[in-house]
Design an enzyme around this catalytic site. Sequence first.
Site, PDB file in Angstrom:
ATOM      1  N   GLY A  34       2.146  13.842   5.412  1.00 43.04           N
ATOM      2  CA  GLY A  34       0.908  13.124   6.128  1.00 43.04           C
ATOM      3  C   GLY A  34       0.157  14.003   7.323  1.00 43.04           C
ATOM      4  N   GLU A  67      11.389   9.992   6.077  1.00 36.65           N
ATOM      5  CA  GLU A  67      11.229   8.683   7.132  1.00 36.65           C
ATOM      6  C   GLU A  67      12.044   8.006   7.311  1.00 36.65           C
ATOM      7  OE1 GLU A  67       7.505   6.998   5.653  1.00 36.65           O
ATOM      8  OE2 GLU A  67       6.671   9.255   6.253  1.00 36.65           O
ATOM      9  N   GLY A  78       2.174   9.892  -0.247  1.00 35.07           N
ATOM     10  CA  GLY A  78       1.876   8.803   0.614  1.00 35.07           C
ATOM     11  C   GLY A  78       0.383   8.436   0.767  1.00 35.07           C
ATOM     12  N   GLY A  79      -0.231   8.847   1.353  1.00 34.64           N
ATOM     13  CA  GLY A  79      -2.346   8.540   1.282  1.00 34.64           C
ATOM     14  C   GLY A  79      -2.706   8.397   0.815  1.00 34.64           C
ATOM     15  N   ASN A  82       3.863   6.095  -2.888  1.00 30.27           N
ATOM     16  CA  ASN A  82       4.716   5.582  -2.375  1.00 30.27           C
ATOM     17  C   ASN A  82       3.843   4.531  -1.122  1.00 30.27           C
ATOM     18  OD1 ASN A  82       6.603   4.596  -0.203  1.00 30.27           O
ATOM     19  ND2 ASN A  82       6.945   6.838   0.722  1.00 30.27           N
ATOM     20  N   TRP A  83       3.852   3.665  -1.109  1.00 28.55           N
ATOM     21  CA  TRP A  83       2.849   3.030  -0.183  1.00 28.55           C
ATOM     22  C   TRP A  83       2.962   2.985   1.373  1.00 28.55           C
ATOM     23  CZ3 TRP A  83       0.671  -2.053  -3.299  1.00 28.55           C
ATOM     24  CH2 TRP A  83       0.534  -1.750  -4.879  1.00 28.55           C
ATOM     25  N   LYS A  84       4.716   2.971   1.058  1.00 26.72           N
ATOM     26  CA  LYS A  84       5.461   2.960   2.744  1.00 26.72           C
ATOM     27  C   LYS A  84       4.685   1.720   3.568  1.00 26.72           C
ATOM     28  CE  LYS A  84       4.541   7.984   2.955  1.00 26.72           C
ATOM     29  NZ  LYS A  84       4.907   9.166   3.766  1.00 26.72           N
ATOM     30  N   SER A 124       1.087  15.514   1.250  1.00 27.59           N
ATOM     31  CA  SER A 124      -0.080  16.162   1.285  1.00 27.59           C
ATOM     32  C   SER A 124      -0.852  16.258   0.010  1.00 27.59           C
ATOM     33  CB  SER A 124      -0.930  16.712   2.214  1.00 27.59           C
ATOM     34  OG  SER A 124      -0.385  16.481   3.565  1.00 27.59           O
ATOM     35  N   HIS A 148      14.171   8.940   1.651  1.00 22.58           N
ATOM     36  CA  HIS A 148      12.616   9.372   2.212  1.00 22.58           C
ATOM     37  C   HIS A 148      12.724  10.468   3.282  1.00 22.58           C
ATOM     38  CE1 HIS A 148       9.243  10.002   3.498  1.00 22.58           C
ATOM     39  NE2 HIS A 148       8.067  10.063   2.158  1.00 22.58           N
ATOM     40  N   GLU A 164       9.754  16.831  -0.679  1.00 23.25           N
ATOM     41  CA  GLU A 164       8.788  16.957   0.133  1.00 23.25           C
ATOM     42  C   GLU A 164       9.318  17.522   1.106  1.00 23.25           C
ATOM     43  OE1 GLU A 164       6.983  12.848  -0.814  1.00 23.25           O
ATOM     44  OE2 GLU A 164       8.667  12.132   0.646  1.00 23.25           O
TER      45      GLU A 164
HETATM   46  P1  13P Z   1       1.267  12.521   2.482  1.00 22.49           P
HETATM   47  O1  13P Z   1       0.991  11.645   0.926  1.00 22.49           O
HETATM   48  O2  13P Z   1       1.023  10.927   2.902  1.00 22.49           O
HETATM   49  O3  13P Z   1       1.578  13.255   3.090  1.00 22.49           O
HETATM   50  O4  13P Z   1       3.255  10.759   1.663  1.00 22.49           O
HETATM   51  C1  13P Z   1       3.640  11.845   1.781  1.00 22.49           C
HETATM   52  C2  13P Z   1       4.827  11.154   1.236  1.00 22.49           C
HETATM   53  O5  13P Z   1       5.771  11.032   2.444  1.00 22.49           O
HETATM   54  C3  13P Z   1       5.062  10.431   0.116  1.00 22.49           C
HETATM   55  O6  13P Z   1       6.407   9.762  -0.540  1.00 22.49           O
END
Ligand code: 13P
Length: 251
Positions: A173, A99, A234-235, A10-12, A213, A97, A167
Amino acid sequence: MQRRPLIAGNWKMNCLKEEAYALAKGVAEKYAACTDPECDVLVCPPAIWILPVVDAVKGRVAVGAQDAHAAKSGAHTGDVSVPMIKDAGARFVIVGHSERRADHHETDADVKAKAKAVIADGLTAVICIGETQDQRDAGKTIDVCRTQIQGSVPEEANAQNVVIAYEPVWAIGTGRTPTTKDVEEVHAAVRAEIAAKLGQKVAEEMRILYGGSVKPSNAKELMALQDVDGALVGGASLKVDDFWAIVETCL
Ligand code: 13P
């Protein structure tokens, strides 16, 4: 029951066009070089880069969107519909998600409506659930996840059209992850709740990803857990080598 793992990035809200293209191409080329890979790979760029990313991966890995509106079309300024996402060549849509739930006040009912739209158009919904730090501290993790499943997962969900992503919000993050025992416990409870809602067979076949994470350094341990069928990253999905190191734990 052998579930095929899925590693999803997930590149956000990251990457400009050239970066998105290069990242997608890098991942797709590594995947194409594998003989008989034992996991699926998905990349979810920002909506505006779905078209170039579909072009970059050349069908080697799947492409997904990070959100979709529940309506097929209409007066919804700034939104993107499932038919548009499908027409662009994506096959998955992340919905609910944390977010989106936090920043856009999406409720379980909103998430369910989006998931229904994704399924109705023949795509696969990656439905996200997970507790906040306060909910965890109050011992409500499993209750929260069960409620989110009951409220966000449509009745027509099956192992082909839905993937669940657990999640924990406090792990996203932050570099913090639950213990493997905690992850195991929540994933088992999630599967039990899916069984209660959709039947034992669907529950045994449905993939439940862990997200929050996930890094090359912890992926192997997390991916080895019984009810963990992959990761939503994510990251660490923003660098080909880091993302690939996570994929490699499931190959
Ligand atoms: P991180 O891997 O950056 O913690 O993000 C997880 C995430 O929200 C994937 O959707």
